[in-house]
Design a protein around this motif. Structure first.
Motif, PDB file in Angstrom:
ATOM      1  N   GLU A   1       0.830  -1.205   0.000  1.00  0.00           N
ATOM      2  CA  GLU A   1       0.000   0.000   0.000  1.00  0.00           C
ATOM      3  C   GLU A   1       0.867   1.259   0.000  1.00  0.00           C
ATOM      4  O   GLU A   1       0.549   2.247  -0.678  1.00  0.00           O
ATOM      5  CB  GLU A   1      -0.918   0.014   1.222  1.00  0.00           C
ATOM      6  CG  GLU A   1      -2.067  -0.979   1.161  1.00  0.00           C
ATOM      7  CD  GLU A   1      -3.041  -0.807   2.313  1.00  0.00           C
ATOM      8  OE1 GLU A   1      -4.151  -1.368   2.220  1.00  0.00           O
ATOM      9  OE2 GLU A   1      -2.695  -0.117   3.290  1.00  0.00           O
ATOM     10  N   PHE A   2       1.931   1.220   0.753  1.00  0.00           N
ATOM     11  CA  PHE A   2       2.882   2.325   0.814  1.00  0.00           C
ATOM     12  C   PHE A   2       3.453   2.604  -0.573  1.00  0.00           C
ATOM     13  O   PHE A   2       3.474   3.743  -1.056  1.00  0.00           O
ATOM     14  CB  PHE A   2       3.989   1.959   1.808  1.00  0.00           C
ATOM     15  CG  PHE A   2       5.065   2.992   1.983  1.00  0.00           C
ATOM     16  CD1 PHE A   2       4.793   4.348   1.959  1.00  0.00           C
ATOM     17  CD2 PHE A   2       6.376   2.590   2.221  1.00  0.00           C
ATOM     18  CE1 PHE A   2       5.794   5.290   2.147  1.00  0.00           C
ATOM     19  CE2 PHE A   2       7.391   3.525   2.409  1.00  0.00           C
ATOM     20  CZ  PHE A   2       7.095   4.877   2.371  1.00  0.00           C
ATOM     21  N   LEU A   3       3.886   1.533  -1.252  1.00  0.00           N
ATOM     22  CA  LEU A   3       4.494   1.679  -2.567  1.00  0.00           C
ATOM     23  C   LEU A   3       3.492   2.154  -3.614  1.00  0.00           C
ATOM     24  O   LEU A   3       3.816   3.000  -4.461  1.00  0.00           O
ATOM     25  CB  LEU A   3       5.117   0.350  -3.004  1.00  0.00           C
ATOM     26  CG  LEU A   3       6.328  -0.113  -2.185  1.00  0.00           C
ATOM     27  CD1 LEU A   3       6.745  -1.523  -2.595  1.00  0.00           C
ATOM     28  CD2 LEU A   3       7.490   0.849  -2.352  1.00  0.00           C
ATOM     29  N   GLU A   4       2.280   1.627  -3.573  1.00  0.00           N
ATOM     30  CA  GLU A   4       1.260   2.024  -4.543  1.00  0.00           C
ATOM     31  C   GLU A   4       0.897   3.502  -4.390  1.00  0.00           C
ATOM     32  O   GLU A   4       0.805   4.240  -5.382  1.00  0.00           O
ATOM     33  CB  GLU A   4       0.013   1.157  -4.381  1.00  0.00           C
ATOM     34  CG  GLU A   4       0.195  -0.276  -4.873  1.00  0.00           C
ATOM     35  CD  GLU A   4      -1.057  -1.112  -4.659  1.00  0.00           C
ATOM     36  OE1 GLU A   4      -2.004  -0.617  -4.013  1.00  0.00           O
ATOM     37  OE2 GLU A   4      -1.087  -2.259  -5.140  1.00  0.00           O
ATOM     38  N   ALA A   5       0.681   3.927  -3.162  1.00  0.00           N
ATOM     39  CA  ALA A   5       0.322   5.322  -2.920  1.00  0.00           C
ATOM     40  C   ALA A   5       1.481   6.256  -3.254  1.00  0.00           C
ATOM     41  O   ALA A   5       1.277   7.337  -3.823  1.00  0.00           O
ATOM     42  CB  ALA A   5      -0.113   5.506  -1.472  1.00  0.00           C
TER      43      ALA A   5
END
Length: 217
Positions: free
Chosen positions: A24-28
């Motif tokens: 989620e961190f990487l996608e955002a």
């Protein structure tokens, strides 16, 4: 037509450091990099830095996605293996990515504040608002992590910051006169970004990286 900001995935709502999930961190963060890309060529250094750090984290994450589902487990693994201070490590990448997002968050906050002030009776839009926003944001966040040479490079880059009208048009995908819409989208995007990086900052502090975290509003 939606703005570039509205097209990106917002940062997830997390209540504690256990909720910071690596994917989620990487996608955002990738979405945030897309926003930076649209802001203009003057921000290419910021975008390239973000993408480089995303790659560092993803490289480590891809070695075992289940084991490193939570970012804290990725950080713990590299700390146990004494890899956490390696410049190519996921830890260093994630830490600098967090710092870059703090900078971006403050840029957005400065732009929102300036635009809202310009809408008040007697207010006037400042064509140089982007330079001021970036300069103020840099002083609040990244400057303390940079050496003198890097600070001079950043100072030079800030001198060629785009005019506010140009930035707003870029964020509106080439449509002029969309300042209010762009600002509304920034107002929706910035709070979850700020909340997320504050929690991420607590996670890094738990691992001994004593950064001064940005504050909530």
């Amino acid at each position: 037509m939606p703005t570039v900001i509205a097209e990106q995935k917002k940062f997830p709502t997390v209540d504690n450091t256990d909720g910071v999930l690596t994917e989620e961190f990487l996608e955002a963060a990738s979405g945030a990099a897309e926003i930076v890309k649209s802001m203009g060529s003057q921000f290419s250094m910021t975008r390239d830095d973000m993408l480089g750090n995303i790659t560092k984290v993803r490289t480590k994450f891809d070695t075992d996605r289940e084991k490193f589902r939570q970012l804290k487990d990725l950080l713990q693994d590299e700390k146990d293996k004494k890899e956490d201070k390696n410049d190519k490590s996921g830890t260093v990448g994630a830490l600098w990515l967090k710092r870059g997002l703090e900078y971006l968050c403050e840029v957005f906050w400065e732009l929102i504040t300036e635009h809202e002030a310009s809408k008040q009776p007697g207010g006037k839009s400042d064509s140089g608002a982007v330079k001021v926003a970036c300069s103020n944001a840099y002083k609040k966040t990244l400057t303390k992590h940079h050496n003198m040479a890097t600070r001079m490079i950043v100072k030079g880059a800030l001198m060629v910051s785009p005019y506010k009208e140009t930035l707003m048009t870029n964020l509106a995908k080439g449509e002029k006169g969309k300042d209010d819409e762009v600002t509304d989208d920034l107002k929706a995007y910035e709070p979850p970004l700020r909340a997320f990086v504050i929690i991420a900052g607590k996670l890094f502090n738990d691992f001994g990286h004593k950064d001064d975290c940005i504050e909530s509003h």
